[in-house]
Design an enzyme around this catalytic site. Structure first.
Site, PDB file in Angstrom:
ATOM      1  CG  ASN A   7      48.777  41.793  36.993  1.00 42.13           C
ATOM      2  OD1 ASN A   7      49.112  42.544  36.083  1.00 42.13           O
ATOM      3  ND2 ASN A   7      47.844  40.864  36.823  1.00 42.13           N
ATOM      4  CD  GLU A  33      47.653  41.314  32.691  1.00 40.90           C
ATOM      5  OE1 GLU A  33      46.917  41.611  31.735  1.00 40.90           O
ATOM      6  OE2 GLU A  33      47.329  41.483  33.882  1.00 40.90           O
ATOM      7  CE1 TYR A 103      47.013  37.510  35.646  1.00 43.28           C
ATOM      8  CE2 TYR A 103      47.938  36.979  33.494  1.00 43.28           C
ATOM      9  CZ  TYR A 103      47.008  37.645  34.274  1.00 43.28           C
ATOM     10  OH  TYR A 103      46.058  38.446  33.668  1.00 43.28           O
ATOM     11  CG  ASP A 142      46.209  38.606  39.456  1.00 38.98           C
ATOM     12  OD1 ASP A 142      45.276  38.295  40.226  1.00 38.98           O
ATOM     13  OD2 ASP A 142      46.034  39.224  38.391  1.00 38.98           O
ATOM     14  CG  ASN A 144      42.675  37.037  38.022  1.00 39.83           C
ATOM     15  OD1 ASN A 144      42.126  38.128  38.118  1.00 39.83           O
ATOM     16  ND2 ASN A 144      43.585  36.781  37.089  1.00 39.83           N
ATOM     17  CG  ASP A 231      44.791  46.652  36.353  1.00 38.08           C
ATOM     18  OD1 ASP A 231      45.956  46.217  36.396  1.00 38.08           O
ATOM     19  OD2 ASP A 231      43.866  46.051  35.769  1.00 38.08           O
TER      20      ASP A 231
END
Length: 241
Positions: A7, A33, A103, A142, A144, A231
């Site tokens: 990401n 992203e 994602y 990702d 999440n 990040d």
């Protein structure tokens, strides 16, 4: 074969920082992203086969997959408008397996998008299972969400990624015969793939490569790379195919 998933929190930003070059020596690169429909010149000149699926909304979401092997087919999205407008998945069919770049939606502050997230989870599970009837599946991206308590530096079940419903689905998909390659290689290690820019004490392992169990014996390595620029940190899967 070496597959890296990352990401990047903005393709233009990561390119401008020069960080993208650090992952361009692998066989497949899965970016999440990307936040852009434009392709940097260095990617266009890289010799990779590129499958990009940006979000309809500018500066938001989007995924891109680069492979040295020419895909037999490319599938953009899940054929569900509300997910596909956000550019959530792109899938390439390779000779030995399907490679899904995903994602997953964030559940949102106050879990405001939790229902949307769980709907996406269920739809992508259906998609994975459908592909798996033809050949093995590898899905990286990702997610999440964490699998268990040790995958987060802090604990609040009202926090996106830590809610019981999100963790329930993560554990459900693993029980269906998808292997968390990182945990397969590192059964006791505690490490995180995301760290908050704002609150440095907030960190989670929410980036994964899941491998359908038909390929379990082919997994050679899986690790989180110490590459800065986002990040998130990239996750590297090495698989013998």
């Amino acid at each position: 074969m070496k597959i890296v998933s990352w990401n990047v929190n903005g393709l233009k930003a990561i390119t401008r920082k020069g960080a993208l070059e650090s992952v361009l020596n692998y066989d497949a690169i899965l970016l999440q992203e990307i936040r852009s429909s434009d392709l940097p010149l260095d990617l266009l000149m890289s010799g990779f086969n590129i499958a990009s699926f940006p979000a309809k909304k500018k500066g938001y979401s989007g995924v891109m997959t680069l492979t040295r092997e020419k895909p037999k087919s490319i599938i953009k999205g899940l054929n569900v408008k509300e997910f596909d407008e956000e550019g959530r998945t792109v899938t390439v069919e390779l000779e030995k397996f399907y490679l899904i770049n995903a994602y997953f939606p964030r559940a949102g502050d106050g879990l405001s998008r939790l229902d949307f997230k769980i709907s996406f989870d269920n739809k992508i599970e259906e998609f994975m299972d459908q592909l798996r009837r033809t050949k093995p599946v590898i899905i990286c991206g990702d997610f999440n969400a964490v699998v268990e308590r040790r995958d987060s530096s802090f604990w609040d079940e009202n926090e996106p990624g830590l809610s019981p419903k999100e963790r329930e689905w993560m554990n459900h998909i693993l029980k269906k015969g998808y292997i968390d390659a990182y945990r397969f290689i590192n059964p006791t290690k505690i490490e995180y793939s995301w760290r908050s820019y704002r609150f440095k004490w907030k960190a989670m392992r929410i980036d994964y490569c899941l491998v359908s169990e038909e390929l379990k014996d082919k997994i050679r390595d899986c690790k989180i790379l110490n590459v800065s620029g986002s990040d998130h940190y990239p996750i590297l899967l090495e698989i013998e195919v």
